[in-house]
Design an enzyme around this catalytic site. Structure first.
Site, short mmCIF file in Angstrom:
data_model
loop_
_atom_site.label_atom_id
_atom_site.label_comp_id
_atom_site.label_asym_id
_atom_site.label_seq_id
_atom_site.Cartn_x
_atom_site.Cartn_y
_atom_site.Cartn_z
N ASP A 51 0.86 -1.18 0.00
CA ASP A 51 0.00 0.00 0.00
C ASP A 51 0.90 1.23 0.00
OD1 ASP A 51 -1.63 2.18 0.63
OD2 ASP A 51 -2.89 1.03 1.98
N ILE A 52 0.73 2.10 -0.97
CA ILE A 52 1.60 3.26 -1.13
C ILE A 52 1.59 4.19 0.08
CG2 ILE A 52 -0.13 4.74 -2.23
CD1 ILE A 52 3.52 4.46 -3.30
N ASN A 99 2.75 7.80 -9.95
CA ASN A 99 1.52 7.60 -10.73
C ASN A 99 0.32 7.22 -9.88
OD1 ASN A 99 -0.20 6.66 -13.14
ND2 ASN A 99 0.08 4.79 -11.93
N TYR A 144 -10.05 16.09 -4.81
CA TYR A 144 -9.18 15.41 -5.77
C TYR A 144 -8.37 16.43 -6.57
CZ TYR A 144 -7.68 12.75 -9.87
OH TYR A 144 -6.92 12.18 -10.87
N GLY A 145 -9.06 17.43 -7.11
CA GLY A 145 -8.36 18.46 -7.88
C GLY A 145 -7.32 19.18 -7.05
N ALA A 146 -7.61 19.41 -5.77
CA ALA A 146 -6.66 20.09 -4.90
C ALA A 146 -5.40 19.26 -4.69
CB ALA A 146 -7.32 20.38 -3.55
N LYS A 160 -4.12 17.09 -6.77
CA LYS A 160 -3.35 17.09 -8.01
C LYS A 160 -2.70 18.45 -8.27
CE LYS A 160 -3.87 12.83 -9.33
NZ LYS A 160 -2.71 11.91 -9.43
#
Length: 237
Positions: A57-58, A83, A147-149, A151
């Protein structure tokens, strides 16, 4: 030592295609993922003598970091591809702390920690940090605020990291894919459109990574935006 690459989220989708591409380019690829069962049916697509799956798990740094240090001590790590990603969509008030925390830890915290752990090696080897962000990092993202934040944070980190490390020969690239035909939207009430022109394919992001790596020494592609011709999504029933 063989030149090595570390790819997160390598068990499927974009990460799998990037791993396959890097294997084909001659790199020894250490792919991090939570479940590689799918690869039993895709072994013929990988040069398996070059691909080393790492089940982890990352976000589990206590387990992951000792393995990363071991890889770096035994290989000439030249590429880190951040990724792995997770996404939850919908009105922000409808999310919960667990989902928000998971996105922050997977999409932003893990890439920053892995980069920090490998940066001395990447400086020594004049290597690459390649971050797979999202076009949502560059615009308003209603129904995907968190999510956008994450990224956007990843993209900001990459921009500053390049300015910090460029004099040491480190190349830092952020790739911004638009809608891509992967499992990222499994938690959403929408998915990619039906027309092929309305989405990207994972191998096309992998080809973009190869393009970044194939530039002449001294030229850095710092950002790369990939979009399908048509902007269209499909609502799930």
């Amino acid at each position: 030592m063989c030149d090595a690459a570390i790819v997160t989220g390598a068990s499927s989708g974009i990460g799998f295609e990037i791993s396959r591409t890097l294997c084909g380019m001659g790199y020894r690829v250490f792919g991090i993922g939570r479940n590689f069962d799918r690869l039993k049916f895709q072994a013929e697509e990988l040069e398996t003598d070059r691909f080393y799956p790492l089940v982890c798990d990352i976000t589990d740094m206590q387990s992951l970091l000792p393995q990363i240090k071991k890889i770096a001590s035994e290989n000439r790590v030249c590429i880190l591809v951040n990724n792995a990603g997770t996404a939850y969509y919908g009105m922000h008030e409808e999310l919960n702390p667990k989902k928000i925390r998971q996105m922050v830890r997977t999409n932003l915290e893990a890439p920053m920690i892995l980069t920090q752990q490998l940066l001395r090696d990447l400086k020594k080897n004049q290597g690459y940090v390649i971050n797979i962000a999202s076009v949502t990092a560059k615009k308003s993202s209603p129904h995907g605020c968190a999510y956008g934040a994450t990224k956007a944070g990843l993209a900001s980190f990459a921009e500053s990291l390049f300015d910090e490390t460029r004099k040491y020969g480190v190349k830092v690239t952020t790739i911004y894919p638009d809608m891509t035909k992967t499992d990222l939207y499994r938690n959403a009430d929408f998915t990619v459109g039906e027309e092929e022109a309305s989405y990207l394919m994972p191998q096309e992001i992998a080809e973009a990574v190869a393009c970044v790596l194939n530039q002449r020494d001294g030229l850095v592609v710092s950002e790369l935006v990939l979009k399908p011709q048509i902007h269209r999504i499909k609502k799930k029933p």
